[in-house]
Design a protein around this motif. Structure first.
Motif, PDB file in Angstrom:
ATOM      1  N   ILE A 240       0.839  -1.200   0.000  1.00 14.37           N
ATOM      2  CA  ILE A 240       0.000   0.000   0.000  1.00 14.37           C
ATOM      3  C   ILE A 240       0.869   1.243   0.000  1.00 14.37           C
ATOM      4  O   ILE A 240       0.576   2.229  -0.700  1.00 14.37           O
ATOM      5  N   ASP A 241       1.969   1.223   0.734  1.00 13.93           N
ATOM      6  CA  ASP A 241       2.894   2.355   0.760  1.00 13.93           C
ATOM      7  C   ASP A 241       3.525   2.582  -0.618  1.00 13.93           C
ATOM      8  O   ASP A 241       3.702   3.720  -1.055  1.00 13.93           O
ATOM      9  N   ARG A 242       3.839   1.483  -1.299  1.00 11.28           N
ATOM     10  CA  ARG A 242       4.478   1.592  -2.614  1.00 11.28           C
ATOM     11  C   ARG A 242       3.529   2.166  -3.667  1.00 11.28           C
ATOM     12  O   ARG A 242       3.946   2.891  -4.564  1.00 11.28           O
ATOM     13  N   MET A 243       2.241   1.868  -3.548  1.00 15.15           N
ATOM     14  CA  MET A 243       1.300   2.230  -4.607  1.00 15.15           C
ATOM     15  C   MET A 243       0.393   3.407  -4.252  1.00 15.15           C
ATOM     16  O   MET A 243      -0.532   3.713  -5.006  1.00 15.15           O
ATOM     17  N   SER A 244       0.649   4.088  -3.126  1.00  9.42           N
ATOM     18  CA  SER A 244      -0.262   5.155  -2.719  1.00  9.42           C
ATOM     19  C   SER A 244       0.458   6.186  -1.867  1.00  9.42           C
ATOM     20  O   SER A 244       1.632   6.035  -1.527  1.00  9.42           O
ATOM     21  N   ASP A 245      -0.289   7.236  -1.503  1.00  5.20           N
ATOM     22  CA  ASP A 245       0.208   8.219  -0.548  1.00  5.20           C
ATOM     23  C   ASP A 245      -0.470   8.069   0.811  1.00  5.20           C
ATOM     24  O   ASP A 245      -0.338   8.932   1.675  1.00  5.20           O
ATOM     25  N   TYR A 246      -1.196   6.976   1.004  1.00 10.00           N
ATOM     26  CA  TYR A 246      -1.954   6.793   2.236  1.00 10.00           C
ATOM     27  C   TYR A 246      -1.058   6.793   3.478  1.00 10.00           C
ATOM     28  O   TYR A 246      -1.417   7.359   4.511  1.00 10.00           O
ATOM     29  N   CYS A 247       0.069   6.126   3.399  1.00 14.35           N
ATOM     30  CA  CYS A 247       0.858   5.861   4.604  1.00 14.35           C
ATOM     31  C   CYS A 247       1.524   7.117   5.154  1.00 14.35           C
ATOM     32  O   CYS A 247       1.807   7.189   6.357  1.00 14.35           O
ATOM     33  N   SER A 248       1.761   8.117   4.306  1.00 13.20           N
ATOM     34  CA  SER A 248       2.462   9.317   4.767  1.00 13.20           C
ATOM     35  C   SER A 248       1.651  10.096   5.787  1.00 13.20           C
ATOM     36  O   SER A 248       2.221  10.796   6.630  1.00 13.20           O
ATOM     37  N   GLY A 249       0.334   9.962   5.745  1.00 12.71           N
ATOM     38  CA  GLY A 249      -0.496  10.694   6.687  1.00 12.71           C
ATOM     39  C   GLY A 249      -1.170   9.828   7.728  1.00 12.71           C
ATOM     40  O   GLY A 249      -2.066  10.306   8.433  1.00 12.71           O
ATOM     41  N   CYS A 250      -0.758   8.581   7.828  1.00  9.60           N
ATOM     42  CA  CYS A 250      -1.414   7.639   8.737  1.00  9.60           C
ATOM     43  C   CYS A 250      -0.749   7.652  10.110  1.00  9.60           C
ATOM     44  O   CYS A 250       0.469   7.832  10.217  1.00  9.60           O
ATOM     45  N   ARG A 251      -1.521   7.452  11.145  1.00 14.96           N
ATOM     46  CA  ARG A 251      -0.941   7.442  12.498  1.00 14.96           C
ATOM     47  C   ARG A 251      -0.118   6.193  12.757  1.00 14.96           C
ATOM     48  O   ARG A 251       0.708   6.156  13.651  1.00 14.96           O
ATOM     49  N   TYR A 252      -0.353   5.141  11.941  1.00 15.20           N
ATOM     50  CA  TYR A 252       0.419   3.915  12.083  1.00 15.20           C
ATOM     51  C   TYR A 252       1.700   4.001  11.265  1.00 15.20           C
ATOM     52  O   TYR A 252       1.746   4.635  10.209  1.00 15.20           O
ATOM     53  N   ASP A 253       2.737   3.321  11.738  1.00 16.33           N
ATOM     54  CA  ASP A 253       4.046   3.326  11.091  1.00 16.33           C
ATOM     55  C   ASP A 253       4.154   2.140  10.145  1.00 16.33           C
ATOM     56  O   ASP A 253       4.216   0.987  10.583  1.00 16.33           O
ATOM     57  N   VAL A 254       4.187   2.406   8.856  1.00 16.71           N
ATOM     58  CA  VAL A 254       4.242   1.325   7.877  1.00 16.71           C
ATOM     59  C   VAL A 254       5.609   0.652   7.859  1.00 16.71           C
ATOM     60  O   VAL A 254       5.747  -0.470   7.344  1.00 16.71           O
ATOM     61  N   LYS A 255       6.613   1.290   8.418  1.00 14.65           N
ATOM     62  CA  LYS A 255       7.954   0.698   8.449  1.00 14.65           C
ATOM     63  C   LYS A 255       8.133  -0.274   9.605  1.00 14.65           C
ATOM     64  O   LYS A 255       9.046  -1.104   9.598  1.00 14.65           O
ATOM     65  N   ALA A 256       7.258  -0.194  10.603  1.00 15.43           N
ATOM     66  CA  ALA A 256       7.378  -1.052  11.780  1.00 15.43           C
ATOM     67  C   ALA A 256       6.584  -2.335  11.571  1.00 15.43           C
ATOM     68  O   ALA A 256       5.425  -2.296  11.160  1.00 15.43           O
ATOM     69  N   ARG A 257       7.221  -3.469  11.855  1.00 15.52           N
ATOM     70  CA  ARG A 257       6.558  -4.763  11.690  1.00 15.52           C
ATOM     71  C   ARG A 257       5.660  -5.122  12.864  1.00 15.52           C
ATOM     72  O   ARG A 257       4.623  -5.775  12.683  1.00 15.52           O
ATOM     73  N   THR A 258       6.072  -4.749  14.048  1.00 18.80           N
ATOM     74  CA  THR A 258       5.358  -5.170  15.249  1.00 18.80           C
ATOM     75  C   THR A 258       5.225  -3.994  16.206  1.00 18.80           C
ATOM     76  O   THR A 258       5.844  -2.945  16.037  1.00 18.80           O
TER      77      THR A 258
END
Length: 525
Positions: free
Chosen positions: A444-462
């Motif tokens: 989702i991070d690769r194909m969108s801009d959603y993750c830049s404004g999300c409160r969750y960290d897409v780089k963190a696995r756990t």
């Protein structure tokens, strides 16, 4: 439009036209005699409520049906049209068929095969009853599709794996689309590898042409607001074509102004951008307002004239004569057993945020919002955001089917079920696809801009702040190891998982289970 219960001549043929059969070239109308025959069209609660369809879908269908009835009447054809608010309405197609026969006995009944299993069974039962009364029933092939049921069965016979790509090539050969001397234009059948660009800074999706509701549509919208107030979705942004002429305007605009960019960005997603470069013609094709083969030939003409690139045109055509025809073939080949498949033994309820949009996951909140507002989301939003999350959560496929059928204006069971039970959740065990389309937040991070404004960290696995897609992904693989470990297309992620060691795998599974509960995907009671 008032209720129309025109008493046509006795002794003619009764011709049934369903709400998704609004085509001038419908096989049921092929040899109609306007001096003797009657066309039956009926708005019934059975069809509007077997799932609680999005308000826009119900309004779209009623408006398109009413407009088509007026179109037939303008040609001098007698139409018995039953409105949803007709006091005598039996609220089932079969009930209305019996009622018209009681009022106006005829010699024969002609209909085009319907698109959904449950209604086909009901109409087959009706046919058996009236044939016992000496009335002939002719159920004709729906030749608006390129591939008949018999043709698909012949293609599928003896194959261990039904692969859409090979079916698509057969359809290309049969239609001659994008072929030169029997070979694919450009030397390749499929240009999907060129169609995976993320929307980059400075690139904005084009403005889209929407269709303001005409008088007929406004009346249908008011009827739906009054009669179906508890159905999902809003009506304020209704902008769907409800006539063939309106659909033609939208198609012409797409071919001229949107199609050239479709290939590059067909998989891209952007916050607050529901349309991107997609066609917005699926509702019109599925209702019968546009002919799918004609649409494909006109798209091909855009390439041949140099107005659209090959990757865009091929990708667009593949959606129609590839996927659309393929999923219909799968549905009718495998039903009714297909509708009970649950290969991964998914057993969780659908969390409420899929209806409310109340979640801190930016991607999910955006897709639910656009689905509520527009009765639409494009195929990557459906597959890789909502469908992917439902699969990772282990939502029961019945609930998944119900959600997709409810929220989208272009949803009919023949097209929706193979995409949801097959592609989105792998509940069919690999009939539609060779692997589950499970993905972490990285996709989702690769194909969108959603993750830049999300409160969750897409780089963190756990961890509590990690993207829930990440927290669920490895647990999904571990939970389904007995069913998926031998899938060759999952060899790499399972090697990675095996490298984590037993203790870490147990911890990942425990975190995924806690995340499922936290998000509301609890076991069904």
């Amino acid at each position: 439009m008032a209720n129309t219960n025109t008493a046509g001549p006795r002794g003619g043929t009764l011709r049934l036209v369903l709400g998704d059969q609004l085509s001038d070239n419908l096989s049921a109308l092929a040899d109609l005699d306007p001096d003797r025959d009657i066309v039956l069209m009926a708005e019934v609660r059975d069809e509007a409520t077997y799932v609680r369809h999005h308000k826009q879908k119900v309004a779209l269908t009623f408006a398109a049906m009413r407009s088509f009835a007026l179109r037939l009447e303008a040609r001098g054809i007698t139409v018995r049209y039953i409105r949803i608010d007709d006091p005598a309405n039996t609220h089932s197609i079969v009930g209305e068929m019996h009622r018209v026969l009681d009022d106006q006995p005829g010699e024969a009944i002609v209909m085009t095969e319907c698109g959904e299993w449950r209604l086909a069974q009901a109409l087959a039962g009706f046919a058996a009853v009236v044939e016992g009364r000496g009335i002939a029933v002719d159920i004709r092939q729906d030749d608006r599709f390129i591939c008949s049921h018999d043709r698909f069965r012949r293609w599928a016979s003896g194959k261990k794996q039904l692969t859409m790509e090979f079916f698509y090539r057969e359809m290309r050969r049969e239609t001659g689309i994008l072929l030169d001397d029997g070979k694919p234009v450009g030397g390749q059948w499929n240009y999907d590898a060129e169609n995976r660009r993320k929307l980059t800074k400075g690139i904005r999706p084009p403005e889209r042409l929407r269709t303001p509701p005409d008088a007929v549509a406004l009346e249908a919208i008011a009827d739906v607001a009054r009669l179906f107030p508890d159905h999902f979705g809003d009506l304020d942004a209704f902008g769907w074509p409800t006539t063939a002429e309106q659909a033609e305007v939208v198609l012409t605009d797409f071919l001229a102004n949107i199609l050239p960019g479709f290939g590059d960005w067909q998989d891209a997603m952007a916050h607050g951008q529901p349309w991107m470069w997609h066609g917005l013609i699926s509702t019109s094709i599925n209702l019968g307002l546009l002919d799918p083969l004609d649409v494909c030939r006109r798209a091909e003409a855009e390439y041949r004239s140099g107005r659209a690139p090959l990757n865009a045109v091929e990708g667009f055509i593949r959606q129609i004569i590839g996927w659309r025809e393929f999923v219909r073939g799968i549905y009718w080949l495998k039903m009714p057993e297909y509708g009970a498949r649950n290969f991964l033994d998914a057993d969780r309820v659908l969390p409420w945020f899929f209806w409310s949009g109340e979640t801190d996951m930016t991607c999910v909140a955006d897709v639910v919002a656009t689905s509520r507002d527009n009765a639409y989301a494009h195929h990557i939003q459906r597959l890789m955001v909502t469908g992917n999350l439902m699969m990772l959560l282990g939502v029961h496929p019945d609930a998944v089917d119900d959600w997709y059928m409810t929220v989208y204006a272009d949803a009919y069971e023949w097209v929706e079920m193979p995409n949801t039970r097959g592609m989105a959740t792998f509940a069919d065990g690999g009939i539609m696809g060779t692997k589950p389309y499970a993905a972490s937040g990285t996709y989702i991070d690769r194909m969108s801009d959603y993750c830049s404004g999300c409160r969750y960290d897409v780089k963190a696995r756990t961890g509590e702040g990690a993207c829930p897609f990440n927290r669920l992904y490895w647990g999904f693989l571990e939970r389904n190891r007995p069913r998926l470990r031998d899938n060759h297309r999952l060899a790499m992620p399972y090697r990675t998982l095996d490298g984590f060691g037993e203790e870490r795998r147990a911890a990942l599974l425990a975190e995924a289970e806690a995340t499922r509960t936290m998000l509301g995907a609890v076991p069904q009671s």
